[in-house]
Design an enzyme around this catalytic site. Structure first.
Site, PDB file in Angstrom:
ATOM      1  N   HIS A  91      -4.127   9.298   1.106  1.00 43.79           N
ATOM      2  CA  HIS A  91      -5.296   8.533   1.553  1.00 43.79           C
ATOM      3  C   HIS A  91      -5.559   7.316   0.667  1.00 43.79           C
ATOM      4  O   HIS A  91      -5.856   6.216   1.144  1.00 43.79           O
ATOM      5  CB  HIS A  91      -6.517   9.458   1.529  1.00 43.79           C
ATOM      6  CG  HIS A  91      -7.491   9.191   2.623  1.00 43.79           C
ATOM      7  ND1 HIS A  91      -7.338   9.663   3.889  1.00 43.79           N
ATOM      8  CD2 HIS A  91      -8.628   8.451   2.641  1.00 43.79           C
ATOM      9  CE1 HIS A  91      -8.339   9.257   4.647  1.00 43.79           C
ATOM     10  NE2 HIS A  91      -9.136   8.511   3.912  1.00 43.79           N
ATOM     11  N   PHE A 116     -11.363 -10.203  -6.218  1.00 44.14           N
ATOM     12  CA  PHE A 116     -10.981  -8.809  -6.004  1.00 44.14           C
ATOM     13  C   PHE A 116     -11.169  -7.999  -7.283  1.00 44.14           C
ATOM     14  O   PHE A 116     -10.395  -8.132  -8.237  1.00 44.14           O
ATOM     15  CB  PHE A 116      -9.514  -8.788  -5.569  1.00 44.14           C
ATOM     16  CG  PHE A 116      -9.011  -7.442  -5.125  1.00 44.14           C
ATOM     17  CD1 PHE A 116      -9.442  -6.875  -3.938  1.00 44.14           C
ATOM     18  CD2 PHE A 116      -8.080  -6.754  -5.879  1.00 44.14           C
ATOM     19  CE1 PHE A 116      -8.966  -5.644  -3.514  1.00 44.14           C
ATOM     20  CE2 PHE A 116      -7.596  -5.520  -5.470  1.00 44.14           C
ATOM     21  CZ  PHE A 116      -8.039  -4.963  -4.276  1.00 44.14           C
TER      22      PHE A 116
HETATM   23  C1  DLZ Z   1     -12.321   8.505   1.974  1.00 49.75           C
HETATM   24  C2  DLZ Z   1     -12.244   7.877   0.629  1.00 49.75           C
HETATM   25  C3  DLZ Z   1     -11.471   8.463  -0.390  1.00 49.75           C
HETATM   26  C4  DLZ Z   1     -10.702   9.720  -0.171  1.00 49.75           C
HETATM   27  N1  DLZ Z   1     -11.423   7.941  -1.605  1.00 49.75           N
HETATM   28  C5  DLZ Z   1     -12.084   6.782  -1.871  1.00 49.75           C
HETATM   29  C6  DLZ Z   1     -12.025   6.199  -3.156  1.00 49.75           C
HETATM   30  O1  DLZ Z   1     -11.433   6.714  -4.108  1.00 49.75           O
HETATM   31  N2  DLZ Z   1     -12.688   5.027  -3.330  1.00 49.75           N
HETATM   32  C7  DLZ Z   1     -13.385   4.385  -2.318  1.00 49.75           C
HETATM   33  O2  DLZ Z   1     -13.938   3.294  -2.553  1.00 49.75           O
HETATM   34  N3  DLZ Z   1     -13.463   4.954  -1.096  1.00 49.75           N
HETATM   35  C8  DLZ Z   1     -12.857   6.129  -0.856  1.00 49.75           C
HETATM   36  N4  DLZ Z   1     -12.942   6.701   0.375  1.00 49.75           N
HETATM   37  C9  DLZ Z   1     -13.847   6.119   1.391  1.00 49.75           C
HETATM   38  C10 DLZ Z   1     -13.215   4.997   2.244  1.00 49.75           C
HETATM   39  O3  DLZ Z   1     -13.109   3.791   1.514  1.00 49.75           O
HETATM   40  C11 DLZ Z   1     -14.105   4.727   3.497  1.00 49.75           C
HETATM   41  O4  DLZ Z   1     -15.414   4.474   3.099  1.00 49.75           O
HETATM   42  C12 DLZ Z   1     -14.082   5.897   4.456  1.00 49.75           C
HETATM   43  O5  DLZ Z   1     -12.771   6.219   4.845  1.00 49.75           O
HETATM   44  C13 DLZ Z   1     -14.910   5.585   5.721  1.00 49.75           C
HETATM   45  O6  DLZ Z   1     -14.356   4.492   6.443  1.00 49.75           O
END
Ligand code: DLZ
Length: 159
Positions: A91, A116
């Site tokens: 993911h 960024f």
């Molecule tokens: C789902 C997810 C995961 C597993 N890990 C992170 C992360 O480490 N850092 C981050 O900023 N966001 C993460 N997300 C959330 C995704 O960016 C997103 O918000 C969701 O998939 C909903 O679209």
């Protein structure tokens, strides 16, 4: 002596308006990036009232919210901040790729600088190091890049 024309930005942010888009995911670290970015902007002359912070769910949403912010036409630059910490599935890689690609494309499309400041970490230790300890604060670096780019765009317009 060389007679080439060198155009470059300076680190002066007074009178400029900045948007910060920050992910709420891993907010323990992301909030340190926001603090670092705001501090860098203010230390270089930006007014508090010229800085807007928009919090989004995760790093995946950073480009969407940055674009929406830019549509207000009230900003000179946008700073994208997020913290990705690798888990046990792929993911992380998908979100990192989308955030990087999306923010990069915005910088090309919007006509204003988009910096960024998304940290991609394999461990909590790496996140600690990059959000205000031994490897610095990536929010500060992204804010400094935005300040320099706004100034560089002005210099290019006037060159
Ligand atoms: C789902 C997810 C995961 C597993 N890990 C992170 C992360 O480490 N850092 C981050 O900023 N966001 C993460 N997300 C959330 C995704 O960016 C997103 O918000 C969701 O998939 C909903 O679209």
């Amino acid at each position: 002596m060389s007679s080439v024309t060198v155009v470059e930005g300076v680190f002066k942010a007074d009178g400029k308006r900045f948007g910060i888009v920050a992910s709420r995911w891993n907010s323990f670290f992301a909030d340190r990036l926001v603090e670092g970015a705001v501090d860098a902007l203010v230390r270089h002359g930006a007014s508090d009232s010229d800085i807007v912070v928009a919090k989004c769910p995760g790093s995946f949403e950073l480009p969407q919210v940055a674009k929406r912010l830019a549509m207000t036409k009230k900003l000179d630059a946008i700073i994208c901040l997020g913290v990705l910490i690798r888990g046990s599935t792929p993911h992380f890689d998908y979100i990192a790729a989308e955030a990087t690609k999306g923010v990069g494309a915005l910088g090309l499309d919007l006509g204003i600088p988009v910096s960024f400041g998304v940290i991609t970490c394999d461990s909590l230790d790496q996140a600690v190091e990059r959000s205000g300890s031994k490897a610095g604060n990536k929010g500060v670096e992204a804010a400094m890049a935005a300040i320099e780019m706004v100034s560089l765009y002005d210099a290019l317009d006037n060159s």
